[in-house]
Design a protein around this motif. Structure first.
Motif, PDB file in Angstrom:
ATOM      1  N   ILE A 102       0.825  -1.219   0.000  1.00 27.16           N
ATOM      2  CA  ILE A 102       0.000   0.000   0.000  1.00 27.16           C
ATOM      3  C   ILE A 102       0.854   1.262   0.000  1.00 27.16           C
ATOM      4  CG2 ILE A 102      -1.919  -1.162   1.144  1.00 27.16           C
ATOM      5  CD1 ILE A 102      -1.180   0.251   3.732  1.00 27.16           C
ATOM      6  N   GLY A 103       2.158   1.108  -0.235  1.00 27.60           N
ATOM      7  CA  GLY A 103       3.021   2.277  -0.377  1.00 27.60           C
ATOM      8  C   GLY A 103       3.716   2.707   0.884  1.00 27.60           C
ATOM      9  N   GLY A 104       3.665   1.884   1.930  1.00 31.29           N
ATOM     10  CA  GLY A 104       4.337   2.231   3.172  1.00 31.29           C
ATOM     11  C   GLY A 104       3.383   2.244   4.349  1.00 31.29           C
ATOM     12  N   SER A 155       0.949   5.413   9.187  1.00 30.00           N
ATOM     13  CA  SER A 155       1.366   6.405  10.184  1.00 30.00           C
ATOM     14  C   SER A 155       2.623   7.131   9.732  1.00 30.00           C
ATOM     15  CB  SER A 155       1.618   5.716  11.532  1.00 30.00           C
ATOM     16  OG  SER A 155       2.603   4.702  11.424  1.00 30.00           O
ATOM     17  N   THR A 156       3.532   6.425   9.089  1.00 28.83           N
ATOM     18  CA  THR A 156       4.753   7.048   8.577  1.00 28.83           C
ATOM     19  C   THR A 156       4.430   8.006   7.444  1.00 28.83           C
ATOM     20  OG1 THR A 156       6.068   5.097   9.149  1.00 28.83           O
ATOM     21  CG2 THR A 156       7.012   6.599   7.525  1.00 28.83           C
ATOM     22  N   ARG A 157       3.536   7.590   6.567  1.00 27.63           N
ATOM     23  CA  ARG A 157       3.148   8.462   5.460  1.00 27.63           C
ATOM     24  C   ARG A 157       2.475   9.742   5.953  1.00 27.63           C
ATOM     25  NH1 ARG A 157       5.426   8.588   1.155  1.00 27.63           N
ATOM     26  NH2 ARG A 157       3.594   9.607   0.292  1.00 27.63           N
ATOM     27  N   LEU A 158       1.610   9.617   6.958  1.00 28.22           N
ATOM     28  CA  LEU A 158       0.885  10.787   7.450  1.00 28.22           C
ATOM     29  C   LEU A 158       1.767  11.734   8.249  1.00 28.22           C
ATOM     30  CD1 LEU A 158      -2.537   9.220   8.564  1.00 28.22           C
ATOM     31  CD2 LEU A 158      -1.928  10.286   6.397  1.00 28.22           C
ATOM     32  N   VAL A 216       2.103   8.986  -8.124  1.00 34.59           N
ATOM     33  CA  VAL A 216       0.825   8.764  -8.798  1.00 34.59           C
ATOM     34  C   VAL A 216      -0.057   7.858  -7.948  1.00 34.59           C
ATOM     35  CG1 VAL A 216      -0.270   7.665 -10.772  1.00 34.59           C
ATOM     36  CG2 VAL A 216       1.712   9.155 -11.115  1.00 34.59           C
ATOM     37  N   PHE A 217       0.538   6.832  -7.344  1.00 35.40           N
ATOM     38  CA  PHE A 217      -0.215   5.854  -6.570  1.00 35.40           C
ATOM     39  C   PHE A 217      -0.225   6.161  -5.079  1.00 35.40           C
ATOM     40  CE2 PHE A 217       1.185   3.604 -10.396  1.00 35.40           C
ATOM     41  CZ  PHE A 217      -0.033   3.131 -10.856  1.00 35.40           C
ATOM     42  N   TYR A 275      -8.649  -2.948   3.289  1.00 34.70           N
ATOM     43  CA  TYR A 275      -7.602  -2.963   4.306  1.00 34.70           C
ATOM     44  C   TYR A 275      -6.793  -1.670   4.264  1.00 34.70           C
ATOM     45  CZ  TYR A 275      -2.976  -3.829   6.223  1.00 34.70           C
ATOM     46  OH  TYR A 275      -1.788  -3.692   6.910  1.00 34.70           O
ATOM     47  N   LYS A 276      -6.439  -1.235   3.082  1.00 29.78           N
ATOM     48  CA  LYS A 276      -5.676  -0.001   2.919  1.00 29.78           C
ATOM     49  C   LYS A 276      -6.433   1.192   3.512  1.00 29.78           C
ATOM     50  CE  LYS A 276      -3.644   2.917  -0.701  1.00 29.78           C
ATOM     51  NZ  LYS A 276      -3.389   3.049  -2.157  1.00 29.78           N
ATOM     52  N   GLU A 277      -7.723   1.284   3.215  1.00 31.57           N
ATOM     53  CA  GLU A 277      -8.527   2.380   3.745  1.00 31.57           C
ATOM     54  C   GLU A 277      -8.578   2.336   5.270  1.00 31.57           C
ATOM     55  OE1 GLU A 277     -12.327   2.006   1.936  1.00 31.57           O
ATOM     56  OE2 GLU A 277     -11.610   2.508  -0.082  1.00 31.57           O
TER      57      GLU A 277
END
Length: 207
Positions: free
Chosen positions: A64-66, A69-72, A86-87, A187-189
């Motif tokens: 899912i790209g990481g 919590s780290t992404r946010l 893009v994704f 799951y990603k959501e």
């Protein structure tokens, strides 16, 4: 011992589903005389599925790209190729779970750390410690929903592998891949919903 609805759904139901799939894949006939035994074994299966889902979590995060919590909490200083962005939208999560307070929440979270640049995992752990004790918070519900989504994804993934393996030359069996993708998307959501809720609750308590 009191069982909550999550304990029943995440262990018993998914375990029973996997048990039926296994019996179908290995052509084992269902016997009504063993219903109680099936239920007991299904609960054990569900417990194992939860453990497997936890072990697969790093792989799920990668797909899912990481880690959400780290992404946010990431300020966007790292560089990626254009295809990555893009994704994986930068800083604000995903389309259905945007978060625009990255800078503000980092300023609050970083207070008290001797390290001038603590990792996102340490920052998020600090936020979780504070909000998990709040009985009026929705964080426990979001956490339960996330864990359930992870368990269902793991169950569907294992089931799809068994169905395809036992019906290699039947094109209908490959439709199970679509179900896996749907559960993966959910799951990603749920993963982003949970991370965003923790950070939002932390902001409300510290503003």
């Amino acid at each position: 011992m009191n069982f909550k609805y999550y304990d029943v759904i995440s262990s018993l139901v998914v375990g029973y589903v996997l048990l039926i799939i296994v019996m179908y894949s290995f052509q084992i006939e269902y016997n009504n005389d063993y219903t109680v035994a099936y239920l007991a074994f299904a609960f054990v299966c569900g417990y194992v599925i939860n453990s497997v889902g936890s072990l697969l979590e790093p792989i799920y995060y990668f797909t899912i790209g990481g880690k959400p919590s780290t992404r946010l909490l990431n300020e966007g200083t790292e560089e990626h190729c254009w295809l990555y962005h893009v994704f994986v939208p930068k800083n604000t999560g995903i389309k259905k779970a945007r978060f625009y307070e990255t800078e503000n929440v980092r300023k609050i979270l970083i207070k008290g750390f001797k390290d001038e640049n603590p990792s996102e995992d340490r920052l998020f752990s600090k936020a979780m410690r504070e909000v998990n004790g709040d009985q009026d918070s929705r964080v426990p519900d979001f956490n339960a929903h996330y864990a359930l989504s992870r368990t269902i994804l793991t169950t569907v993934l294992i089931s799809a592998i068994l169905i395809i393996w036992s019906n290699l030359y039947c094109w209908q069996s490959y439709l199970s891949i679509i179900v896996v993708l749907i559960c993966w998307s959910r799951y990603k959501e749920r993963a982003y919903y949970y991370a965003r809720e923790v950070l939002n609750e932390y902001l409300k308590k510290n503003k």
